[in-house]
Design an enzyme around this catalytic site. Sequence first.
Site, PDB file in Angstrom:
ATOM      1  N   ASP A 181      -4.977 -18.020  43.866  1.00 12.35           N
ATOM      2  CA  ASP A 181      -3.875 -17.134  43.478  1.00 12.35           C
ATOM      3  C   ASP A 181      -4.334 -15.682  43.395  1.00 12.35           C
ATOM      4  OD1 ASP A 181      -1.299 -16.377  42.838  1.00 12.35           O
ATOM      5  OD2 ASP A 181      -1.508 -16.806  40.713  1.00 12.35           O
ATOM      6  N   HIS A 230       0.707 -14.767  44.177  1.00 17.95           N
ATOM      7  CA  HIS A 230       2.132 -14.998  43.963  1.00 17.95           C
ATOM      8  C   HIS A 230       2.909 -13.691  43.756  1.00 17.95           C
ATOM      9  CE1 HIS A 230       1.143 -15.045  39.528  1.00 17.95           C
ATOM     10  NE2 HIS A 230       2.312 -14.438  39.462  1.00 17.95           N
ATOM     11  N   SER A 243       1.469 -10.349  35.764  1.00 11.76           N
ATOM     12  CA  SER A 243       0.678 -11.024  36.787  1.00 11.76           C
ATOM     13  C   SER A 243      -0.099 -10.030  37.644  1.00 11.76           C
ATOM     14  CB  SER A 243       1.582 -11.864  37.692  1.00 11.76           C
ATOM     15  OG  SER A 243       2.161 -12.924  36.972  1.00 11.76           O
TER      16      SER A 243
END
Length: 478
Positions: A148, A118, A224
């Site tokens: 992911d 992402h 992230s």
Amino acid sequence: MSQQQAGFHFRAPLSCATFLAVSLLIILFAPSSGGAARSYDLSTAIVQVAKRAIPSVVHIEVTGTQQITNQMSPFENDPFFRYFFGTPKAPRKFRREVRGLGTGMIIDAQGHILTNYHVAGGASKIEVLLANGRKYPAKLVGSDPKTDLAVIKISAQEPLQYVAFGDSDKMEVGEWVVAIGHPRGLDQTVTQGIISAKHRMGITDPSSYQDFIQTDAAINPGNSGGPLLNLQGEVIGVNAVIISESGGYEGIGFAIPSNIAVHITKTLITRGKVERGWLGVTIQDLARDRARSAGMEAIKGAVIDSVVKGGPADKGGMKKGDIVTALDNKPIPDAGTLRNQIANTTVGAASKVTIVRNGKKLDLTVRIGNLKEEIKALASSVKQRLGAEVRPVTPKEADRYGLTAGQGVTVTWIDPSGPLGQAGFEVGDMIAEINGQGVSSLEGFLELINTLQPRQQITVLAVDRKSGNSGQIQVTVR
């Protein structure tokens, strides 16, 4: 044991802070379960982890495009307005540039960087800022939305310091961990916490191949793709998501275990895509009464609901009702773990599947199939049996029709004379359940339909695309 015997002697009552500090030192220096004394304490361990890891953690800036629907003028549909001013010429849709920030970690001397899908998966432009301030353009090597994860690469003339990976399976709940990243653009931020839980599934998408480590180490937007490290400075997770009502840190963060990340990373670098293993079964968690009737003390395992005819499990001798307790000598506590373990097993590998059948323990050898190839075959079979083609329900559709993330499939083609066509289905209608069993993924739906007997009647929970109403429909498969 007295205080003197333990090596401590206190003449006065301890303050709360002193008691906690001393207790922490006792824990940190106590022998581990393996009997070896730990050689670090918290006052210096996090400092050492930060010094060692920060040069390998990078700041990622991405640029992408987003399609926007142009909002009509409030007068556009007014006949009076159109008579005097004509029809507006503005485009119905346009694309705009969007920017994002994330974190990554250098994983080898060649410049490969691991991050989240992402963060970099859909980017048109990627730039990487190293800890020393140098910036490099990066290209996408490969990505995997289901876990992911993504790998990007830079070409740097300078030597690159890279991370070392640890064994996430050996980490225990309560162990100290350190997160490093760039939350909200604040470079090289270090936070600490513990492992709050393991094997958290279904956090973002029930159909994804994720098995998160939960941590209370502070993670915020921008973290992230950054590393979650143990106190030896080894990466044991890739920070990925938080649960928060405010949008910021609330003590519940999740990281992708390093053992999954290493497997996916190697595959992306060597092949550019992920090939997942396939067993050819539908499964569910082991219930207490089933375990008791099988003479099992622990309620751990995955029950085989059905077996796809001609699939790997069928060829390996597995049957409906078998309870899988281990795969290649690794314990299987639940259905989600078995699904993930199979997906991460090398295609074509001969795996040992330990089962309990009729109260007896058996070891079977099953050659793992290729999920992508099998999905094509299963989809072709479903087209024949139902007279339809389907795809996963999109997040937009799920939100519109009140379905949970990952639930259901959407009909994309229909044969009016086929079973679904005769039952009244149209293109765009959705299937949420079959015989009371939820449809949580395309693979699961295809496998389930292919386990049905010819001319078998099934009950389908359908959602009408026009009205949004749902209802049960009887369908007889071919």
